[in-house]
Design an enzyme around this catalytic site. Structure first.
Site, short mmCIF file in Angstrom:
data_model
loop_
_atom_site.label_atom_id
_atom_site.label_comp_id
_atom_site.label_asym_id
_atom_site.label_seq_id
_atom_site.Cartn_x
_atom_site.Cartn_y
_atom_site.Cartn_z
N ASN A 160 21.19 -12.35 23.62
CA ASN A 160 20.48 -13.18 22.64
C ASN A 160 18.97 -13.25 22.87
O ASN A 160 18.20 -13.22 21.92
CB ASN A 160 21.10 -14.58 22.56
CG ASN A 160 21.08 -15.32 23.86
OD1 ASN A 160 21.18 -14.74 24.93
ND2 ASN A 160 20.93 -16.62 23.79
N GLU A 259 24.79 -19.41 34.16
CA GLU A 259 24.20 -20.09 33.00
C GLU A 259 25.07 -19.70 31.81
O GLU A 259 25.00 -18.56 31.34
CB GLU A 259 22.74 -19.67 32.82
CG GLU A 259 21.93 -20.08 34.05
CD GLU A 259 20.45 -19.71 34.02
OE1 GLU A 259 19.68 -20.38 34.71
OE2 GLU A 259 20.09 -18.75 33.33
N CYS A 293 21.51 -20.35 23.61
CA CYS A 293 22.52 -21.21 24.26
C CYS A 293 22.18 -22.68 24.10
O CYS A 293 23.06 -23.53 24.18
CB CYS A 293 22.59 -20.84 25.74
SG CYS A 293 20.97 -20.91 26.54
N GLU A 472 18.67 -22.85 38.20
CA GLU A 472 17.57 -21.95 38.54
C GLU A 472 16.29 -22.57 37.99
O GLU A 472 16.31 -23.54 37.26
CB GLU A 472 17.82 -20.54 37.97
CG GLU A 472 19.05 -19.88 38.62
CD GLU A 472 19.13 -18.37 38.41
OE1 GLU A 472 18.09 -17.70 38.38
OE2 GLU A 472 20.26 -17.87 38.28
P1 NAD Z 1 29.30 -12.36 27.27
O1 NAD Z 1 29.87 -13.30 28.27
O2 NAD Z 1 30.22 -11.68 26.33
O3 NAD Z 1 28.49 -11.19 27.99
C1 NAD Z 1 27.44 -11.46 28.89
C2 NAD Z 1 27.27 -10.27 29.81
O4 NAD Z 1 28.43 -10.17 30.64
C3 NAD Z 1 27.15 -8.94 29.09
O5 NAD Z 1 26.21 -8.14 29.78
C4 NAD Z 1 28.55 -8.36 29.22
O6 NAD Z 1 28.61 -6.97 29.15
C5 NAD Z 1 28.94 -8.86 30.60
N1 NAD Z 1 30.38 -8.95 30.84
C6 NAD Z 1 31.37 -9.17 29.93
N2 NAD Z 1 32.57 -9.18 30.54
C7 NAD Z 1 32.33 -8.96 31.87
C8 NAD Z 1 33.17 -8.85 33.02
N3 NAD Z 1 34.49 -8.96 32.93
N4 NAD Z 1 32.58 -8.62 34.22
C9 NAD Z 1 31.25 -8.51 34.32
N5 NAD Z 1 30.40 -8.59 33.27
C10 NAD Z 1 30.94 -8.82 32.05
O7 NAD Z 1 28.19 -13.18 26.50
P2 NAD Z 1 27.32 -12.70 25.26
O8 NAD Z 1 28.19 -12.70 24.06
O9 NAD Z 1 26.57 -11.48 25.64
O10 NAD Z 1 26.24 -13.89 25.17
C11 NAD Z 1 26.45 -15.07 24.49
C12 NAD Z 1 26.85 -16.17 25.43
O11 NAD Z 1 25.85 -16.37 26.44
C13 NAD Z 1 26.98 -17.52 24.73
O12 NAD Z 1 28.14 -18.17 25.22
C14 NAD Z 1 25.73 -18.27 25.16
O13 NAD Z 1 25.83 -19.67 25.12
C15 NAD Z 1 25.55 -17.76 26.56
N6 NAD Z 1 24.18 -17.95 27.01
C16 NAD Z 1 23.92 -18.92 27.96
C17 NAD Z 1 22.61 -19.15 28.38
C18 NAD Z 1 22.28 -20.21 29.41
O14 NAD Z 1 21.15 -20.20 29.90
N7 NAD Z 1 23.19 -21.11 29.74
C19 NAD Z 1 21.58 -18.38 27.84
C20 NAD Z 1 21.88 -17.43 26.87
C21 NAD Z 1 23.18 -17.21 26.47
#
Ligand code: NAD
Length: 491
Positions: A160, A259, A293, A472
């Site tokens: 995002n 996060e 997020c 962090e």
């Molecule tokens: P996601 O969890 O699908 O993927 C995040 C990352 O994890 C990607 O690089 C993905 O390839 C990797 N990944 C997926 N499965 C994995 C596994 N089994 N092992 C290791 N890596 C794996 O999330 P997304 O759809 O890319 O992002 C959106 C989400 O991120 C939303 O839930 C959002 O709220 C969250 N987010 C949180 C913050 C925060 O600071 N708290 C910031 C931005 C986004």
């Protein structure tokens, strides 16, 4: 059809780009148009292993012992170099995400510079803990903690705010003397790769920054988190993936910083300046097409101003300009992918089945032929839902919000806290005491009053409950990215 060499996004390992393997690749699509941006070389398990081993070698070859001032200087040079190549980063971020150019410039890439500069300052001015212990009889012991790098850190980030979130982790990790293996989202591989060029240009030793591309399960993400020689994982992404990563690293008891997702509340009291609150609420619901997020998907409004806030938000939602990312007047881009649009659309149905009244949006906009292949969706507002409904409980991650009335301060606090998530909240009020009182009672990592997404990078950032583990930012980052050894000397 073969893709030209320059249209490959390559892995970066041990200080060099790896020749792509056409047999092991996936497409990077522009979500604004659905057009191919480039092909991405998916790292296999052997390449991930090479990346981790090169990171370990870089630590052993002296990076971990580099004086702090040298590391801080290198971070500043990285920021300067990103600034020189600013428009390249903007273009790459725009092509990967479809986000408007104004946002890519003012938020995403601008923050990458600030991340590097802030953590250069933070690490350069960090002290260390020390305690004098009274042992009785006039004797004392001096305790002081020396901080050492955590080691090889796996950095996994979402799509995002790709560069912003990546540099938020890479800058403090490098500042503390770690080596990193970065796994950007499969949706947004470009800026992490461009950053490899920049870090090489400013003289980062080979192996300190590695990029492996791919997906999660049974791909680069899992190969990395399951690697026996990583010393910690810093992860931003969904709560479900966080839970999965935690299980993967649990057998080796590695530290994690998570996060994760959010289902954030905005609480609007009837003493607000309506226009100011509406401007803030509009950003908090629709920024980055709701794909932050920290975005508010639950908006609780005190009953006497409910209709005014609802009407004002509808007017502002309808005033958003969806369109070509490169157009400086565009305010709102597409969702990241067709798959994500399907998810968001499923919630439009779930909300309507639960009896939601759609105040605006609820469909797919017609933006003309050029953008017809993109994953566009209309900004959507609902009334008529309650905290019992799935659309109010589950993270949707799109430009949508449910508006729900409340009567008393206590009720607003209860409604806002009635969630398994705990990332962020925003309280809108002109009553100073109420603002502090309510903000402090939010069970979240960050609680804003009369603002949203205002970030002080030296303050702790993270979430409670399903929204994460650890903090962090500033000193908190130094704590995660280092391992202290306490030395106790009897005097
Ligand atoms: P996601 O969890 O699908 O993927 C995040 C990352 O994890 C990607 O690089 C993905 O390839 C990797 N990944 C997926 N499965 C994995 C596994 N089994 N092992 C290791 N890596 C794996 O999330 P997304 O759809 O890319 O992002 C959106 C989400 O991120 C939303 O839930 C959002 O709220 C969250 N987010 C949180 C913050 C925060 O600071 N708290 C910031 C931005 C986004």
């Amino acid at each position: 059809m073969t893709t030209p060499r320059e249209a490959w996004i390559r892995n970066y390992v041990d200080g060099g780009f790896v020749d792509p393997d056409p047999e092991r690749s996936f497409e990077n699509l522009d979500p604004a148009t659905g057009q191919l941006v480039a092909r991405v070389h998916e790292a296999d398990i052997a390449l991930v292993d090479r990346a981790v081993r090169s990171a370990r070698r870089a630590l052993d070859n002296g990076w971990a012992d580099t004086p702090v001032r040298e590391r801080a200087a290198l971070l500043r040079r990285a920021a300067d170099r990103i600034e020189e190549r600013f428009e390249e980063f903007v273009a790459a971020e725009m092509a990967d995400t479809g986000k408007p150019i104004t946002q890519a410039r003012e938020l995403d890439v601008a923050r990458a510079l600030t991340n590097f500069r802030t953590f250069a300052d933070v690490v350069a001015s960090a002290g260390q803990e020390s305690f004098l212990t009274d042992l009785g009889g006039g004797r004392q012991a001096l305790n002081y903690a020396v901080r050492k790098p955590l080691g090889v850190v796996a950095v996994i980030v979402p799509w995002n705010l790709p560069l912003l979130l990546l540099t938020w982790k890479v800058a403090p990790a490098l500042a503390c003397g770690n080596a990193v293996v970065v796994k950007p989202s499969e949706e947004t591989p470009s800026t992490a790769t461009l950053l490899a060029e920049v870090l090489e240009e400013v003289g980062l030793p080979a192996g300190v920054y590695n990029v492996v591309h791919g997906f999660g399960g049974n791909s680069a993400g899992e190969f990395l988190t399951d690697h026996p020689d990583i010393d910690g994982v810093t992860f931003t992404g969904s709560s479900a993936t966080g839970s999965h990563v935690m299980k993967t690293v649990a057998p080796r008891v590695r530290p994690v910083s998570f996060e994760l997702g959010g289902k954030n509340a905005a609480v609007v009291f009837d003493d607000v300046d309506i226009d100011e609150a509406l401007a803030g609420l509009t950003r908090s619901v629709f920024a980055n097409t709701g794909q932050v997020c920290l975005c508010a998907e639950r908006v609780y409004v005190q009953r006497s101003i409910f209709d005014d806030i609802a009407a004002g938000l509808v007017e502002r939602a309808e005033g958003l300009r969806l369109g070509r990312p490169a157009d400086a007047t565009t305010t709102t881009g597409p969702l990241i992918s067709q798959a994500h649009r399907e998810k968001v659309r499923s919630y439009l149905e779930i909300a309507e089945q639960a009896g939601a009244k759609v105040l605006t949006g609820g469909g797919i906009p017609d933006l003309g032929a050029e953008l017809a292949g993109g994953s566009w969706i209309e900004p959507t507002l609902w009334t008529g839902l309650t905290n019992a409904d799935r659309a109010v409980r589950e993270e949707i991650f799109g430009p949508v919000a449910a508006l729900i009335p409340f009567d008393t301060e206590q009720e607003a606090i209860s409604l806002a806290n009635d969630t398994e998530y705990g990332l962020a909240a925003a309280v809108w009020t002109n009553d100073l005491r109420r603002g502090h009182r309510v903000a402090q009672q939010m069970r979240v990592g960050i609680s804003w009053v009369n603002t949203w997404f205002t970030r002080e990078l030296r303050s702790p950032f993270g979430g409670a409950g399903l929204s994460g583990i650890g903090r962090e930012g500033g000193e908190s980052s130094l704590h995660f990215y280092t391992e202290p050894t306490n030395v106790c000397v009897q005097l």
